[in-house]
Design a protein around this motif. Structure first.
Motif, mmCIF file in Angstrom:
data_model
loop_
_atom_site.group_PDB
_atom_site.id
_atom_site.type_symbol
_atom_site.label_atom_id
_atom_site.label_comp_id
_atom_site.label_asym_id
_atom_site.label_seq_id
_atom_site.Cartn_x
_atom_site.Cartn_y
_atom_site.Cartn_z
ATOM 1 N N GLY A 4 0.829 -1.196 0.000
ATOM 2 C CA GLY A 4 0.000 0.000 0.000
ATOM 3 C C GLY A 4 0.861 1.242 0.000
ATOM 4 N N ILE A 5 0.193 2.386 0.011
ATOM 5 C CA ILE A 5 0.889 3.661 -0.020
ATOM 6 C C ILE A 5 0.031 4.693 0.691
ATOM 7 C CG2 ILE A 5 -0.110 4.476 -2.192
ATOM 8 C CD1 ILE A 5 2.675 5.530 -2.946
ATOM 9 N N LEU A 6 0.680 5.706 1.245
ATOM 10 C CA LEU A 6 -0.016 6.812 1.889
ATOM 11 C C LEU A 6 -0.177 7.952 0.887
ATOM 12 C CD1 LEU A 6 1.959 6.822 5.240
ATOM 13 C CD2 LEU A 6 -0.390 6.082 4.946
ATOM 14 N N GLY A 7 -1.252 8.699 1.037
ATOM 15 C CA GLY A 7 -1.496 9.790 0.102
ATOM 16 C C GLY A 7 -2.342 10.884 0.712
ATOM 17 N N ARG A 8 -2.565 11.929 -0.084
ATOM 18 C CA ARG A 8 -3.365 13.073 0.331
ATOM 19 C C ARG A 8 -4.442 13.331 -0.723
ATOM 20 N NH1 ARG A 8 0.384 16.283 0.736
ATOM 21 N NH2 ARG A 8 0.607 16.528 2.982
ATOM 22 N N LYS A 9 -5.663 13.497 -0.274
ATOM 23 C CA LYS A 9 -6.763 13.775 -1.196
ATOM 24 C C LYS A 9 -6.665 15.212 -1.686
ATOM 25 C CE LYS A 9 -11.829 13.811 -1.448
ATOM 26 N NZ LYS A 9 -13.086 13.506 -0.727
ATOM 27 N N ALA A 191 -15.695 8.437 -5.556
ATOM 28 C CA ALA A 191 -15.362 9.276 -4.402
ATOM 29 C C ALA A 191 -14.652 8.459 -3.340
ATOM 30 C CB ALA A 191 -16.632 9.908 -3.824
ATOM 31 N N VAL A 192 -13.843 9.153 -2.521
ATOM 32 C CA VAL A 192 -13.135 8.514 -1.413
ATOM 33 C C VAL A 192 -13.471 9.276 -0.133
ATOM 34 C CG1 VAL A 192 -11.269 7.794 -2.951
ATOM 35 C CG2 VAL A 192 -11.041 9.910 -1.649
ATOM 36 N N PRO A 193 -13.287 8.645 1.037
ATOM 37 C CA PRO A 193 -13.653 9.304 2.300
ATOM 38 C C PRO A 193 -12.780 10.513 2.597
ATOM 39 C CG PRO A 193 -13.329 6.936 2.581
ATOM 40 C CD PRO A 193 -12.811 7.284 1.234
ATOM 41 N N GLY A 194 -13.353 11.475 3.305
ATOM 42 C CA GLY A 194 -12.590 12.568 3.866
ATOM 43 C C GLY A 194 -12.634 13.854 3.072
ATOM 44 N N PRO A 195 -12.145 14.927 3.685
ATOM 45 C CA PRO A 195 -12.117 16.245 3.038
ATOM 46 C C PRO A 195 -10.872 16.402 2.174
ATOM 47 C CG PRO A 195 -11.281 16.434 5.253
ATOM 48 C CD PRO A 195 -11.654 14.985 5.069
ATOM 49 N N ARG A 196 -10.763 17.530 1.490
ATOM 50 C CA ARG A 196 -9.533 17.842 0.775
ATOM 51 C C ARG A 196 -8.364 17.905 1.759
ATOM 52 N NH1 ARG A 196 -13.025 21.597 -1.776
ATOM 53 N NH2 ARG A 196 -13.485 21.055 -3.946
ATOM 54 N N ASN A 197 -7.218 17.448 1.313
ATOM 55 C CA ASN A 197 -5.983 17.391 2.101
ATOM 56 C C ASN A 197 -6.043 16.337 3.195
ATOM 57 O OD1 ASN A 197 -4.693 19.508 0.658
ATOM 58 N ND2 ASN A 197 -5.823 21.018 1.867
ATOM 59 N N GLY A 198 -7.087 15.516 3.213
ATOM 60 C CA GLY A 198 -7.153 14.428 4.174
ATOM 61 C C GLY A 198 -6.164 13.329 3.828
ATOM 62 N N ILE A 199 -5.620 12.666 4.860
ATOM 63 C CA ILE A 199 -4.656 11.589 4.659
ATOM 64 C C ILE A 199 -5.403 10.300 4.335
ATOM 65 C CG2 ILE A 199 -2.825 10.226 5.717
ATOM 66 C CD1 ILE A 199 -2.062 13.100 5.075
ATOM 67 N N LEU A 200 -4.916 9.588 3.326
ATOM 68 C CA LEU A 200 -5.545 8.366 2.863
ATOM 69 C C LEU A 200 -4.532 7.226 2.839
ATOM 70 C CD1 LEU A 200 -7.438 9.825 -0.229
ATOM 71 C CD2 LEU A 200 -8.434 9.320 2.007
ATOM 72 N N VAL A 201 -5.048 6.001 2.996
ATOM 73 C CA VAL A 201 -4.256 4.787 2.809
ATOM 74 C C VAL A 201 -4.823 4.056 1.604
ATOM 75 C CG1 VAL A 201 -3.511 2.605 3.799
ATOM 76 C CG2 VAL A 201 -3.749 4.614 5.264
ATOM 77 N N VAL A 202 -3.997 3.834 0.591
ATOM 78 C CA VAL A 202 -4.429 3.186 -0.647
ATOM 79 C C VAL A 202 -3.756 1.821 -0.732
ATOM 80 C CG1 VAL A 202 -4.624 3.392 -3.147
ATOM 81 C CG2 VAL A 202 -4.589 5.456 -1.725
ATOM 82 N N ARG A 203 -4.578 0.771 -0.815
ATOM 83 C CA ARG A 203 -4.069 -0.596 -0.899
ATOM 84 C C ARG A 203 -4.692 -1.306 -2.099
ATOM 85 N NH1 ARG A 203 -5.325 -0.244 4.718
ATOM 86 N NH2 ARG A 203 -3.523 -0.529 6.073
ATOM 87 N N PRO A 204 -3.992 -2.298 -2.660
ATOM 88 C CA PRO A 204 -4.648 -3.158 -3.651
ATOM 89 C C PRO A 204 -5.872 -3.808 -3.018
ATOM 90 C CG PRO A 204 -2.282 -3.516 -3.660
ATOM 91 C CD PRO A 204 -2.566 -2.628 -2.484
ATOM 92 N N THR A 205 -6.951 -3.934 -3.767
ATOM 93 C CA THR A 205 -8.211 -4.399 -3.195
ATOM 94 C C THR A 205 -8.074 -5.776 -2.597
ATOM 95 O OG1 THR A 205 -10.563 -4.688 -3.641
ATOM 96 C CG2 THR A 205 -9.028 -5.402 -5.353
#
Length: 212
Positions: A4-9, A191-205
């Motif tokens: 996975g990887i960390l990201g920002r919306k 769409a993905v959860p959270g507001p703009r600039n929110g931290i996200l965790v993206v993983r292969p399904t």
């Protein structure tokens, strides 16, 4: 390989398919993330990679956090990703958005937008009561919440008014539409959860099968 990887919306925009139909996509700044620690079965009892994201100043870290990162840059966000086998990456390695390709399916986890205290109509989609029969102020009330003499209490889990949003939510099986390896941007369909600039965790399904 990281799982996975960390990201920002960054926000939402639109894209077009081959037939010219428009659809919504969410743009995410995915990484770059740095491996800040490696967990092994022999030492820790499980295999995992710890990734750091969103570099910040040393003064913003506690002494414990600074000691943990040692000579690595200061990161605002640290997350662990479990692995089934020993990781093939070392401390200091980079994980970038090009770990994904267009057509991949991913699960995105984030903190949903907090909406404050909400009633049952908004929070649980209750219909509300009728305006007839003499009730003028009960249109959005929940109604009865339990029995009387027996059991003389309200059962746990009854849907009522309360705090809405602000929870950890995972959007499943979102398709990767575009990947910009140079800018570390990925565009996900939907769409993905959270507001703009929110931290996200993206993983292969984690769910099997294909999505049309």
């Amino acid at each position: 390989m990281a799982t996975g990887i960390l990201g920002r919306k960054l926000g939402m925009t639109q894209s077009f398919d081959d037939a010219g139909h428009a659809f919504g996509v969410t743009l995410i700044e995915a990484g770059p993330c740095t491996v800040t620690d490696v967990r092994t079965v022999e030492r820790d009892g499980y295999a995992a990679l710890q990734l750091g994201f969103d570099e910040t100043r040393d003064s913003r870290l506690s002494r414990a956090e600074r000691g943990h990162l040692q000579d690595a840059p200061a990161y605002r966000v640290l997350r662990e990703f479990r692995l089934e086998r020993a990781p093939d990456l070392e401390v200091g390695a980079e994980v970038r958005a090009d770990m994904f390709a267009p057509g991949d399916l991913v699960d995105v986890t984030g903190i949903s937008k907090g909406k404050g205290f909400a009633g049952v109509v908004r929070r649980h989609n209750f219909r509300g009561g009728p305006r007839t029969h003499g009730q003028s102020d009960r249109e959005r009330a929940p109604g009865s919440v339990g029995a009387g003499t027996t059991p003389s209490r309200v059962f746990k889990g009854v849907r009522m008014a309360g705090r809405m949003g602000g929870k950890r939510v995972t959007a499943k099986r979102l398709r990767v539409e575009h990947v910009d390896a140079e800018k570390n941007y990925i565009a996900l369909r939907g769409a993905v959860p959270g507001p703009r600039n929110g931290i996200l965790v993206v993983r292969p399904t984690s769910r099997h099968g294909s999505r049309d």
